[in-house]
Scaffold this motif. Sequence first.
Motif, PDB file in Angstrom:
ATOM      1  N   ILE A 110      38.429  34.515  61.122  1.00 21.57           N
ATOM      2  CA  ILE A 110      39.569  34.031  61.910  1.00 21.57           C
ATOM      3  C   ILE A 110      40.714  33.540  61.026  1.00 21.57           C
ATOM      4  O   ILE A 110      41.823  33.332  61.523  1.00 21.57           O
ATOM      5  N   ILE A 111      40.481  33.323  59.744  1.00 24.46           N
ATOM      6  CA  ILE A 111      41.550  32.848  58.866  1.00 24.46           C
ATOM      7  C   ILE A 111      42.005  33.948  57.918  1.00 24.46           C
ATOM      8  O   ILE A 111      42.453  33.690  56.803  1.00 24.46           O
ATOM      9  N   ARG A 112      41.896  35.169  58.371  1.00 26.20           N
ATOM     10  CA  ARG A 112      42.408  36.284  57.589  1.00 26.20           C
ATOM     11  C   ARG A 112      43.757  36.718  58.142  1.00 26.20           C
ATOM     12  O   ARG A 112      44.138  36.370  59.255  1.00 26.20           O
ATOM     13  N   GLY A 113      44.470  37.514  57.362  1.00 25.44           N
ATOM     14  CA  GLY A 113      45.743  38.051  57.816  1.00 25.44           C
ATOM     15  C   GLY A 113      46.770  36.958  58.061  1.00 25.44           C
ATOM     16  O   GLY A 113      46.954  36.049  57.245  1.00 25.44           O
ATOM     17  N   PRO A 114      47.457  36.999  59.220  1.00 26.15           N
ATOM     18  CA  PRO A 114      48.514  36.014  59.490  1.00 26.15           C
ATOM     19  C   PRO A 114      47.984  34.596  59.671  1.00 26.15           C
ATOM     20  O   PRO A 114      48.763  33.642  59.628  1.00 26.15           O
ATOM     21  N   PHE A 115      46.678  34.440  59.880  1.00 27.23           N
ATOM     22  CA  PHE A 115      46.102  33.109  60.076  1.00 27.23           C
ATOM     23  C   PHE A 115      45.449  32.559  58.813  1.00 27.23           C
ATOM     24  O   PHE A 115      44.791  31.520  58.849  1.00 27.23           O
ATOM     25  N   ALA A 116      45.618  33.241  57.689  1.00 23.58           N
ATOM     26  CA  ALA A 116      45.073  32.756  56.427  1.00 23.58           C
ATOM     27  C   ALA A 116      45.805  31.486  56.001  1.00 23.58           C
ATOM     28  O   ALA A 116      47.017  31.339  56.230  1.00 23.58           O
ATOM     29  N   PHE A 117      45.073  30.558  55.385  1.00 19.20           N
ATOM     30  CA  PHE A 117      45.673  29.310  54.931  1.00 19.20           C
ATOM     31  C   PHE A 117      46.543  29.563  53.707  1.00 19.20           C
ATOM     32  O   PHE A 117      46.068  30.042  52.682  1.00 19.20           O
ATOM     33  N   ARG A 118      47.833  29.239  53.840  1.00 25.37           N
ATOM     34  CA  ARG A 118      48.763  29.378  52.714  1.00 25.37           C
ATOM     35  C   ARG A 118      49.746  28.221  52.746  1.00 25.37           C
ATOM     36  O   ARG A 118      50.258  27.864  53.824  1.00 25.37           O
ATOM     37  N   PRO A 119      50.043  27.613  51.591  1.00 20.92           N
ATOM     38  CA  PRO A 119      51.041  26.533  51.563  1.00 20.92           C
ATOM     39  C   PRO A 119      52.417  27.071  51.918  1.00 20.92           C
ATOM     40  O   PRO A 119      52.757  28.217  51.617  1.00 20.92           O
ATOM     41  N   ALA A 120      53.214  26.233  52.563  1.00 19.29           N
ATOM     42  CA  ALA A 120      54.578  26.617  52.903  1.00 19.29           C
ATOM     43  C   ALA A 120      55.434  26.713  51.646  1.00 19.29           C
ATOM     44  O   ALA A 120      55.142  26.081  50.617  1.00 19.29           O
ATOM     45  N   ILE A 121      56.484  27.506  51.716  1.00 19.00           N
ATOM     46  CA  ILE A 121      57.441  27.566  50.616  1.00 19.00           C
ATOM     47  C   ILE A 121      58.177  26.226  50.562  1.00 19.00           C
ATOM     48  O   ILE A 121      58.758  25.798  51.567  1.00 19.00           O
ATOM     49  N   PRO A 122      58.144  25.515  49.436  1.00 23.77           N
ATOM     50  CA  PRO A 122      58.809  24.197  49.365  1.00 23.77           C
ATOM     51  C   PRO A 122      60.302  24.301  49.658  1.00 23.77           C
ATOM     52  O   PRO A 122      60.966  25.246  49.247  1.00 23.77           O
ATOM     53  N   ARG A 123      60.819  23.312  50.405  1.00 21.17           N
ATOM     54  CA  ARG A 123      62.240  23.263  50.741  1.00 21.17           C
ATOM     55  C   ARG A 123      62.838  21.974  50.183  1.00 21.17           C
ATOM     56  O   ARG A 123      62.148  20.955  50.086  1.00 21.17           O
ATOM     57  N   PRO A 124      64.124  22.013  49.827  1.00 30.03           N
ATOM     58  CA  PRO A 124      64.754  20.790  49.291  1.00 30.03           C
ATOM     59  C   PRO A 124      64.857  19.678  50.326  1.00 30.03           C
ATOM     60  O   PRO A 124      64.872  18.497  49.976  1.00 30.03           O
ATOM     61  N   THR A 125      64.962  20.044  51.590  1.00 30.35           N
ATOM     62  CA  THR A 125      64.997  19.048  52.669  1.00 30.35           C
ATOM     63  C   THR A 125      63.940  19.405  53.706  1.00 30.35           C
ATOM     64  O   THR A 125      63.463  20.539  53.761  1.00 30.35           O
ATOM     65  N   ALA A 126      63.620  18.411  54.546  1.00 33.83           N
ATOM     66  CA  ALA A 126      62.575  18.626  55.554  1.00 33.83           C
ATOM     67  C   ALA A 126      63.114  19.260  56.824  1.00 33.83           C
ATOM     68  O   ALA A 126      62.330  19.616  57.712  1.00 33.83           O
ATOM     69  N   ALA A 127      64.435  19.435  56.932  1.00 30.80           N
ATOM     70  CA  ALA A 127      65.028  19.900  58.182  1.00 30.80           C
ATOM     71  C   ALA A 127      64.480  21.256  58.613  1.00 30.80           C
ATOM     72  O   ALA A 127      64.181  21.477  59.794  1.00 30.80           O
ATOM     73  N   SER A 128      64.338  22.189  57.651  1.00 29.65           N
ATOM     74  CA  SER A 128      63.856  23.526  58.009  1.00 29.65           C
ATOM     75  C   SER A 128      62.403  23.485  58.470  1.00 29.65           C
ATOM     76  O   SER A 128      62.006  24.204  59.396  1.00 29.65           O
ATOM     77  N   HIS A 129      61.598  22.636  57.825  1.00 25.65           N
ATOM     78  CA  HIS A 129      60.202  22.513  58.247  1.00 25.65           C
ATOM     79  C   HIS A 129      60.102  21.870  59.633  1.00 25.65           C
ATOM     80  O   HIS A 129      59.262  22.265  60.445  1.00 25.65           O
ATOM     81  N   VAL A 130      60.950  20.898  59.898  1.00 20.37           N
ATOM     82  CA  VAL A 130      60.961  20.262  61.224  1.00 20.37           C
ATOM     83  C   VAL A 130      61.345  21.285  62.288  1.00 20.37           C
ATOM     84  O   VAL A 130      60.707  21.375  63.348  1.00 20.37           O
ATOM     85  N   ALA A 131      62.384  22.074  62.008  1.00 18.33           N
ATOM     86  CA  ALA A 131      62.820  23.091  62.969  1.00 18.33           C
ATOM     87  C   ALA A 131      61.720  24.117  63.204  1.00 18.33           C
ATOM     88  O   ALA A 131      61.452  24.514  64.348  1.00 18.33           O
ATOM     89  N   SER A 132      61.075  24.557  62.124  1.00 15.75           N
ATOM     90  CA  SER A 132      59.985  25.524  62.261  1.00 15.75           C
ATOM     91  C   SER A 132      58.825  24.943  63.048  1.00 15.75           C
ATOM     92  O   SER A 132      58.221  25.620  63.886  1.00 15.75           O
ATOM     93  N   THR A 133      58.529  23.666  62.793  1.00 14.40           N
ATOM     94  CA  THR A 133      57.431  23.013  63.496  1.00 14.40           C
ATOM     95  C   THR A 133      57.690  22.933  64.993  1.00 14.40           C
ATOM     96  O   THR A 133      56.805  23.217  65.807  1.00 14.40           O
ATOM     97  N   PHE A 134      58.902  22.558  65.369  1.00 11.32           N
ATOM     98  CA  PHE A 134      59.198  22.469  66.799  1.00 11.32           C
ATOM     99  C   PHE A 134      59.270  23.849  67.450  1.00 11.32           C
ATOM    100  O   PHE A 134      58.961  23.990  68.642  1.00 11.32           O
ATOM    101  N   GLY A 135      59.633  24.853  66.673  1.00 11.83           N
ATOM    102  CA  GLY A 135      59.553  26.221  67.196  1.00 11.83           C
ATOM    103  C   GLY A 135      58.117  26.607  67.496  1.00 11.83           C
ATOM    104  O   GLY A 135      57.815  27.235  68.524  1.00 11.83           O
ATOM    105  N   GLN A 136      57.212  26.217  66.590  1.00  9.80           N
ATOM    106  CA  GLN A 136      55.791  26.469  66.816  1.00  9.80           C
ATOM    107  C   GLN A 136      55.287  25.725  68.051  1.00  9.80           C
ATOM    108  O   GLN A 136      54.492  26.254  68.837  1.00  9.80           O
ATOM    109  N   ILE A 137      55.747  24.486  68.212  1.00  3.99           N
ATOM    110  CA  ILE A 137      55.307  23.690  69.366  1.00  3.99           C
ATOM    111  C   ILE A 137      55.694  24.379  70.670  1.00  3.99           C
ATOM    112  O   ILE A 137      54.876  24.506  71.595  1.00  3.99           O
ATOM    113  N   VAL A 138      56.946  24.844  70.745  1.00  5.91           N
ATOM    114  CA  VAL A 138      57.395  25.521  71.962  1.00  5.91           C
ATOM    115  C   VAL A 138      56.556  26.768  72.225  1.00  5.91           C
ATOM    116  O   VAL A 138      56.108  27.020  73.361  1.00  5.91           O
TER     117      VAL A 138
END
Length: 295
Positions: A110-138
């Motif tokens: 179940i953790i293969r392919g698109p569901f494999a565990f991978r660290p996110a690409i580091p961002r200089p600010t948290a804004a993009s991660h917050v936006a991505s997270t809320f997109g996932q929530i929706v």
Amino acid sequence: MQALAGFLWWAAVFLSPVVREATLGNLDPVAVAVFDIPLFVVASAVAAFGVKAAALVSAGWTGAVAVALAIYATVTTEAGWGVLGMGAATAGSLIALCLVLLGRVPTAWIIRGPFAFRPAIPRPTAASHVASTFGQIVLFWGFFLAAIPFAVAFLEGRWAVVLLFPSFAAPVGVAVLILASALGISAAVAMSTLGNGTPLPSAMPNHLVIAGPYRWIRNPMAAAGILQGAAVGVILQSWLVVAYAVVGSLVWNYVVRPLEEADLEERFGEEFRQYRDAVRCWVPRGSKTLRSQKP
């Protein structure tokens, strides 16, 4: 066990008109038994001795019958309890098939392919991660807490397997849904602002987060999701949606969580081991304290 359960069910079908009507509707039990007894009951018994062909036959036949019976029950509103029984039998047959063919249930798939565990690409600010997270929530909340529950509740009515809920159930469900959603959002914000990542397996946080709800339980987002699912079931007065939430909690706890925690231990080492020892998975405790992270 599966063969024995199948044998007992067929005995009940022929001995009890109530069981026959609830599980087969107006289908001819003799015509169904001619195929089901050898292909399900007997094949399951033979598969128990490690015969791979019998396990394949049992799993294939059970899955086909479950689908056919679900279509029949949806169209006619009959045999709904039979659909649930065959659905459970299909799950058991697939697990048995994995054990016979592989000697284990391959949960790591179940953790293969698109569901494999991978660290996110580091961002200089948290804004993009917050936006991505809320997109996932929706996306995830819309699918798992709206689309699936409403479909399950609809089928529950069509299959005539509805159970009555007390009158106060819906208001209680609304209250639990609000509180659980607040827990999920606060955990998501803590992870995306402090972890330099998202809750998505393919973009996991780069830092171990022990702030916010993570100071009290290790899986606040999973706990929130389980409570949300159960609350939606109570609001819809659907015991099958509540059961869907319970099954989801078992899958998360016994299949997903061990894989996720193994990945966290590999990436964060002693820091995660100390966190795991200090903070329980589901039930908070106050005997140990952790240093809180600050944004």
